[in-house]
Every structure is written in C-alpha cells, then in structure tokens.
Design a protein around this motif. Sequence first.
Motif, PDB file in Angstrom:
ATOM      1  N   TYR A 106     -10.828 -15.019 -19.573  1.00 56.66           N
ATOM      2  CA  TYR A 106     -12.532 -14.160 -18.485  1.00 56.66           C
ATOM      3  C   TYR A 106     -12.405 -15.251 -17.939  1.00 56.66           C
ATOM      4  O   TYR A 106     -13.113 -14.390 -16.690  1.00 56.66           O
ATOM      5  CB  TYR A 106     -12.890 -12.722 -19.671  1.00 56.66           C
ATOM      6  CG  TYR A 106     -12.911 -11.483 -20.084  1.00 56.66           C
ATOM      7  CD1 TYR A 106     -12.103 -10.228 -19.322  1.00 56.66           C
ATOM      8  CD2 TYR A 106     -12.098 -11.518 -21.573  1.00 56.66           C
ATOM      9  CE1 TYR A 106     -11.321  -9.345 -20.373  1.00 56.66           C
ATOM     10  CE2 TYR A 106     -10.963 -11.082 -22.914  1.00 56.66           C
ATOM     11  CZ  TYR A 106     -11.318  -9.298 -21.792  1.00 56.66           C
ATOM     12  OH  TYR A 106     -10.589  -8.674 -21.906  1.00 56.66           O
ATOM     13  N   GLU A 184     -13.512  -5.329 -23.471  1.00 56.76           N
ATOM     14  CA  GLU A 184     -12.834  -5.235 -22.551  1.00 56.76           C
ATOM     15  C   GLU A 184     -13.374  -5.544 -21.479  1.00 56.76           C
ATOM     16  O   GLU A 184     -13.630  -6.139 -20.524  1.00 56.76           O
ATOM     17  CB  GLU A 184     -10.894  -4.268 -22.276  1.00 56.76           C
ATOM     18  CG  GLU A 184     -10.789  -5.083 -20.842  1.00 56.76           C
ATOM     19  CD  GLU A 184      -9.439  -4.069 -20.576  1.00 56.76           C
ATOM     20  OE1 GLU A 184      -8.930  -3.941 -20.168  1.00 56.76           O
ATOM     21  OE2 GLU A 184      -8.939  -3.269 -21.686  1.00 56.76           O
ATOM     22  N   SER A 185     -14.421  -4.027 -21.376  1.00 53.51           N
ATOM     23  CA  SER A 185     -15.552  -3.307 -20.150  1.00 53.51           C
ATOM     24  C   SER A 185     -16.314  -4.748 -20.114  1.00 53.51           C
ATOM     25  O   SER A 185     -16.829  -5.480 -19.134  1.00 53.51           O
ATOM     26  CB  SER A 185     -16.188  -2.419 -20.108  1.00 53.51           C
ATOM     27  OG  SER A 185     -16.325  -2.063 -21.296  1.00 53.51           O
ATOM     28  N   ASN A 187     -16.489  -7.957 -21.253  1.00 48.89           N
ATOM     29  CA  ASN A 187     -16.124  -8.933 -21.609  1.00 48.89           C
ATOM     30  C   ASN A 187     -16.489  -9.224 -19.613  1.00 48.89           C
ATOM     31  O   ASN A 187     -16.619 -10.895 -18.732  1.00 48.89           O
ATOM     32  CB  ASN A 187     -15.088 -10.406 -22.157  1.00 48.89           C
ATOM     33  CG  ASN A 187     -15.770 -10.354 -23.369  1.00 48.89           C
ATOM     34  OD1 ASN A 187     -16.445 -10.732 -24.001  1.00 48.89           O
ATOM     35  ND2 ASN A 187     -14.332  -9.635 -24.255  1.00 48.89           N
ATOM     36  N   THR A 188     -15.543  -8.485 -19.120  1.00 53.34           N
ATOM     37  CA  THR A 188     -15.299  -8.141 -17.752  1.00 53.34           C
ATOM     38  C   THR A 188     -16.868  -8.977 -17.044  1.00 53.34           C
ATOM     39  O   THR A 188     -17.454  -8.935 -15.841  1.00 53.34           O
ATOM     40  CB  THR A 188     -14.573  -6.695 -17.194  1.00 53.34           C
ATOM     41  OG1 THR A 188     -13.172  -6.605 -18.140  1.00 53.34           O
ATOM     42  CG2 THR A 188     -14.379  -6.602 -15.268  1.00 53.34           C
TER      43      THR A 188
END
Length: 322
Positions: A106, A184-185, A187-188
Amino acid sequence: MTDTTSKAPPVPGPRAAPARGRSRRGAPPVRSWRDHPLRRVTPWLFLLAPLALLITFTYVPVGNMIYYSFTDWDGVSPDRNYTGFENYTQLFTRPELFRVFFVSFYYLAASAVQIVIALYFATILSFDLRFRNFFKGILFFPYLINGVAIGFVFLYFFQDGGTLDSVLSWFGAGSDHAWLGDPESANTALAGVSVWRFTGLNFVLFLGAIQSIPGELYEAAQLDGASRWQQFRHIIAPGIRPVVSLSVILAISGSLAVFEIPYIMTGGATGTSTFVIQTVKLAFQFNKTGLASACAVVLLLIILAVTWIQRRLVPDDKVDLV
C-alpha cells in the motif's frame, strides 16, 4: 706621466636567495608546514569527533542488534543465552510474522503516486508563474509538521462522523463506513496520509534539481519552438535522473519501514500492522528482544538488497545536457 686616478672598488651585487628548503652556509634547513608531521594527522583530528559519534550511535548499536538476534534475550534479564539461528528460523516459518510485509505494498503504491505528483508540481512551478512561491510553501508545509500531530489530526478526520463524513454529506454522499475499521480502507487511508505528508520532500528535491539545469538550454529550446512537454522530455527528465533515482530508493526503503502514522492512528489494529510495528511490539510488549532483533536485521538486509538491485538496474550515470 703616471695615472694617479684610483679605481673604485667593485660594488657587490645582491646575493641570490637561498633555494626553498635550504639555508645559509652552516644553518639548519628551514622546514615548511608541508613537511611537518602534524599536517598528515590534521584531517584525522577533524574527523575524530564525527567518527566517534558515528561509531558510538550507529555501528555499535547495529553490532549489538546482530548479537541479540542470536540470543533469547528478553530485554530485561542480564542472561542472554545463545540460540543460533532459531530466531531467524522462527521468523521465516511463522506466516503471521512475515505476512505484515504485504502491508508495505500500500505504501509502495502511495510512494509512486507522491513521486508523480511531486514531479508534476516541481515541473510546473519551475517556470515563471504567478504566486509560485505561495504554492511552493503550501506543498512543502505538511512535511514540516510533526508526525504525531499529523496522526492525531487524520485520526479525527477519518473517524465515524468526522471531517471526511461531514464533507461527503455536503455533496449528498454521506456514508456510515468505518474508514479505519476495514483492513483495505484503513491501509488505503493511511497510505493517503503518507502521500499528503511526504510529497513536499520529493517536491523540494525535484525542484532543486530542475533549477540547477542551465537556463540557456530552455532559451535554446524555446527558440527552436519546443513545447513544455518537449522541454520536460528532453531537458528536465534527463537532467534530474539522479534525483529521481534517489527518490525511488527513499520511497522503497520508506515503504518497508513505515511506523509513525499507522502506530499513532491504529496501533497496528485492523490489519494495518507494519513490519516495524510488529518488531516494536515483539521487543517491548512481548519481551522478545532476540526475535525482534532478528526482524530488524532481516529488514536491514532487505533494504540493502533492494537498494543494490535498484542501483544495478538504474546506474547513476553522469548527465551531460550540453
């Protein structure tokens, strides 16, 4: 008739100066500072303090870390039992210890984004534009802020009902999504924070490299009718290639050693733990200093290997634009 006029004694002319390094007859030779023994020692006297600090605070800790990686030291007890390669075997055979490296992808993608953004703005602001100094300050300002402060600011920014949800609600796109509650969100979002913070550093590096290119090249390109894109392709890009290579090395090593922002915002929860956060927890939370030292040694070797490969693939050749 005899000549009674007496001849004047000859006037002695100026004596030749003795050669350098020699003296008059009977005197010892004159030695210059170039021949003094202290002249060879003087550079080492100036390097003594920096070398002492470098050895004390860099090489000695690294040596101790390598030694601890072969022991079972808990960080508190004076006993350090030698265990050989047990810590390294445990590191590579336990998937949960090595899986955190995937989080670095990421930040690696975020590093590529920030390099592109920094290169774009550095190219634009290198030309004569209005308020360009103002925009330079805006781009570089986030890098001057303390990382802990940035972590707390964006912690409130991404929390439920926080600043991001409020801004989205103005456009009718309100969401109850927990931005830091999903791996996911989360780390983004954390990678986006790193883009916002470190773009200014790459921007300053690129801008300094662009401004070091001789201005005569731009004038010649304009006389030949070259567009901005052609100037970038044939003048700017080759001229800043060493700086771009340096930025890539810093981006790769930085993405592997991320610690500050995810540790402040999530503490490594919800799948955001990086390799450095895991190493710190092993050392100070679980009292496994030997295993944590092995993790640090492996991280150091990976960074050195990636840097070596990058330097081999993209050698730092001398750029000559003239």
